[in-house]
Design a protein around this motif. Sequence first.
Motif, PDB file in Angstrom:
ATOM      1  N   VAL A 181       0.849  -1.201   0.000  1.00 13.43           N
ATOM      2  CA  VAL A 181       0.000   0.000   0.000  1.00 13.43           C
ATOM      3  C   VAL A 181       0.887   1.255   0.000  1.00 13.43           C
ATOM      4  O   VAL A 181       0.657   2.203  -0.763  1.00 13.43           O
ATOM      5  CB  VAL A 181      -0.965  -0.001   1.209  1.00 13.43           C
ATOM      6  CG1 VAL A 181      -1.697   1.327   1.337  1.00 13.43           C
ATOM      7  CG2 VAL A 181      -1.964  -1.153   1.094  1.00 13.43           C
ATOM      8  N   GLY A 182       1.934   1.232   0.825  1.00 10.10           N
ATOM      9  CA  GLY A 182       2.860   2.378   0.883  1.00 10.10           C
ATOM     10  C   GLY A 182       3.454   2.666  -0.486  1.00 10.10           C
ATOM     11  O   GLY A 182       3.561   3.826  -0.902  1.00 10.10           O
ATOM     12  N   ALA A 183       3.847   1.603  -1.204  1.00 14.37           N
ATOM     13  CA  ALA A 183       4.445   1.792  -2.534  1.00 14.37           C
ATOM     14  C   ALA A 183       3.406   2.314  -3.525  1.00 14.37           C
ATOM     15  O   ALA A 183       3.696   3.210  -4.323  1.00 14.37           O
ATOM     16  CB  ALA A 183       5.032   0.478  -3.032  1.00 14.37           C
ATOM     17  N   ARG A 184       2.185   1.801  -3.444  1.00 17.63           N
ATOM     18  CA  ARG A 184       1.133   2.281  -4.360  1.00 17.63           C
ATOM     19  C   ARG A 184       0.922   3.780  -4.175  1.00 17.63           C
ATOM     20  O   ARG A 184       0.760   4.525  -5.138  1.00 17.63           O
ATOM     21  CB  ARG A 184      -0.194   1.560  -4.072  1.00 17.63           C
ATOM     22  CG  ARG A 184      -0.315   0.207  -4.746  1.00 17.63           C
ATOM     23  CD  ARG A 184      -1.534  -0.518  -4.238  1.00 17.63           C
ATOM     24  NE  ARG A 184      -2.785   0.102  -4.644  1.00 17.63           N
ATOM     25  CZ  ARG A 184      -3.962  -0.185  -4.082  1.00 17.63           C
ATOM     26  NH1 ARG A 184      -4.044  -1.057  -3.101  1.00 17.63           N
ATOM     27  NH2 ARG A 184      -5.050   0.406  -4.506  1.00 17.63           N
ATOM     28  N   ILE A 185       0.905   4.200  -2.916  1.00 16.83           N
ATOM     29  CA  ILE A 185       0.674   5.631  -2.650  1.00 16.83           C
ATOM     30  C   ILE A 185       1.796   6.472  -3.267  1.00 16.83           C
ATOM     31  O   ILE A 185       1.555   7.449  -3.965  1.00 16.83           O
ATOM     32  CB  ILE A 185       0.538   5.897  -1.139  1.00 16.83           C
ATOM     33  CG1 ILE A 185      -0.714   5.212  -0.596  1.00 16.83           C
ATOM     34  CG2 ILE A 185       0.490   7.397  -0.854  1.00 16.83           C
ATOM     35  CD1 ILE A 185      -0.836   5.231   0.912  1.00 16.83           C
ATOM     36  N   SER A 186       3.044   6.064  -3.040  1.00 13.59           N
ATOM     37  CA  SER A 186       4.151   6.857  -3.586  1.00 13.59           C
ATOM     38  C   SER A 186       4.183   6.803  -5.110  1.00 13.59           C
ATOM     39  O   SER A 186       4.492   7.802  -5.763  1.00 13.59           O
ATOM     40  CB  SER A 186       5.488   6.386  -3.011  1.00 13.59           C
ATOM     41  OG  SER A 186       5.645   6.939  -1.734  1.00 13.59           O
ATOM     42  N   ASN A 187       3.871   5.644  -5.674  1.00 12.26           N
ATOM     43  CA  ASN A 187       3.839   5.547  -7.143  1.00 12.26           C
ATOM     44  C   ASN A 187       2.783   6.480  -7.721  1.00 12.26           C
ATOM     45  O   ASN A 187       2.928   6.993  -8.819  1.00 12.26           O
ATOM     46  CB  ASN A 187       3.557   4.108  -7.585  1.00 12.26           C
ATOM     47  CG  ASN A 187       4.749   3.196  -7.337  1.00 12.26           C
ATOM     48  OD1 ASN A 187       5.898   3.669  -7.258  1.00 12.26           O
ATOM     49  ND2 ASN A 187       4.504   1.901  -7.197  1.00 12.26           N
ATOM     50  N   TYR A 188       1.749   6.700  -6.957  1.00 13.10           N
ATOM     51  CA  TYR A 188       0.669   7.592  -7.402  1.00 13.10           C
ATOM     52  C   TYR A 188       1.017   9.059  -7.154  1.00 13.10           C
ATOM     53  O   TYR A 188       0.887   9.899  -8.036  1.00 13.10           O
ATOM     54  CB  TYR A 188      -0.634   7.234  -6.684  1.00 13.10           C
ATOM     55  CG  TYR A 188      -1.802   8.061  -7.155  1.00 13.10           C
ATOM     56  CD1 TYR A 188      -2.571   7.645  -8.239  1.00 13.10           C
ATOM     57  CD2 TYR A 188      -2.122   9.267  -6.549  1.00 13.10           C
ATOM     58  CE1 TYR A 188      -3.630   8.415  -8.704  1.00 13.10           C
ATOM     59  CE2 TYR A 188      -3.170  10.048  -7.003  1.00 13.10           C
ATOM     60  CZ  TYR A 188      -3.922   9.615  -8.073  1.00 13.10           C
ATOM     61  OH  TYR A 188      -4.955  10.393  -8.530  1.00 13.10           O
ATOM     62  N   THR A 189       1.448   9.363  -5.922  1.00 11.19           N
ATOM     63  CA  THR A 189       1.650  10.785  -5.577  1.00 11.19           C
ATOM     64  C   THR A 189       3.003  11.322  -6.023  1.00 11.19           C
ATOM     65  O   THR A 189       3.209  12.531  -6.049  1.00 11.19           O
ATOM     66  CB  THR A 189       1.582  11.006  -4.047  1.00 11.19           C
ATOM     67  OG1 THR A 189       2.648  10.271  -3.438  1.00 11.19           O
ATOM     68  CG2 THR A 189       0.249  10.565  -3.465  1.00 11.19           C
TER      69      THR A 189
END
Length: 349
Positions: free
Chosen positions: A285-293
């Motif tokens: 989840v942490g990686a998804r957020i950074s990949n998005y933001t």
Amino acid sequence: MKKLAFQFTVALAVAVSASHVVAQGAKQTLRLFIWSDYMDPAVIKDFEKKFGANVVIDTYESNESMLAKLQGGGARYDLAVPSDYIIQTMVKSNLLQELRAKNVPNLKNIASTFKSPKYDPGNKYSAAYQYSATAVAYRADKVKNPAQSWSVIFGSEDKIRFALLDDPREVIGAALKYLGYSLNSTSTQELAKARDLIVKTKAKKGFVGFDGGPGIRNKLLAGEIDLGQIYAGDGLQGAQENKNLKLFIPKEGTTISVDNLVVLKNAPNRDLAEKFVNFILDAKVGARISNYTQYATPNGAARQYLDPALKSNQALYPPAVVAKGFENIREVGSATRLYDRIWTQVKAR
Ligand code: SPD
């Protein structure tokens, strides 16, 4: 680019997870107060589905405006995402309640550099969420080979159209850095010089105004400004949309800020808030957020899942030689009043 303006109040008839079956109407609401464009909406949807909850989001553009709203007492949120230097101010203002570590086992995923930070020993109240430096973003099709310096803003050039962050510590900090001082200066003389410089800069023909990071990104994309001070992640989001949008870290140095998840004292839903913190700290989840933001992640376990281009981006994960010029914004004690006064004066002139 993925659309970043979003709303998360979609009503689900029934939560799908067998272990979390919640009848319509029985949903809990989680209220999140966060910087704008700082969350992946798909992650929120997944949280809502998993926990049979509604997440309602409200946004802000600076720590100071977030603090003022919370101190005003009118609004009730479960969680906020303050930067490092403001956390102790929030503790002293009795705005936070402790994170119960037993409810947040994914705290273990936070990289050691970001664990138990000076601004919150033992992670009593906070868990690192994302971080970034503050950069200068520019339109390479309009500004050719800009000096890699704050001089593009504070120097004598008067034709470039530019905007500054609507964030007192960032703007005063950049002016202090340009003048060769610490961005945490408490010297009355140094701060007066920074104020005069900002007032002079504001008077330039090209100054368009103060704005949040996403606002500055959008102005750059729309061609309304040629250059702007920007949180690196917001700038990188823009660079995904237009290859002429480029970023640099000024050679005089800049701020680096860690933003953190905190549970608010008057949180209507403390248990759900802690579930949210734990969910966000999951590695994937942490990686998804950074990949998005496009912001950097302090989640050590998430790094392996980051997009390779993001992982190697020097504006986000700078080489040691650049990182030397970075300074964390710190709480400046009684000088805070001086910063507030300067900001009021700067805005008024
Ligand atoms: N749009 C997301 C902005 C996040 C900014 N981080 C805070 C930096 C404050 N110094």
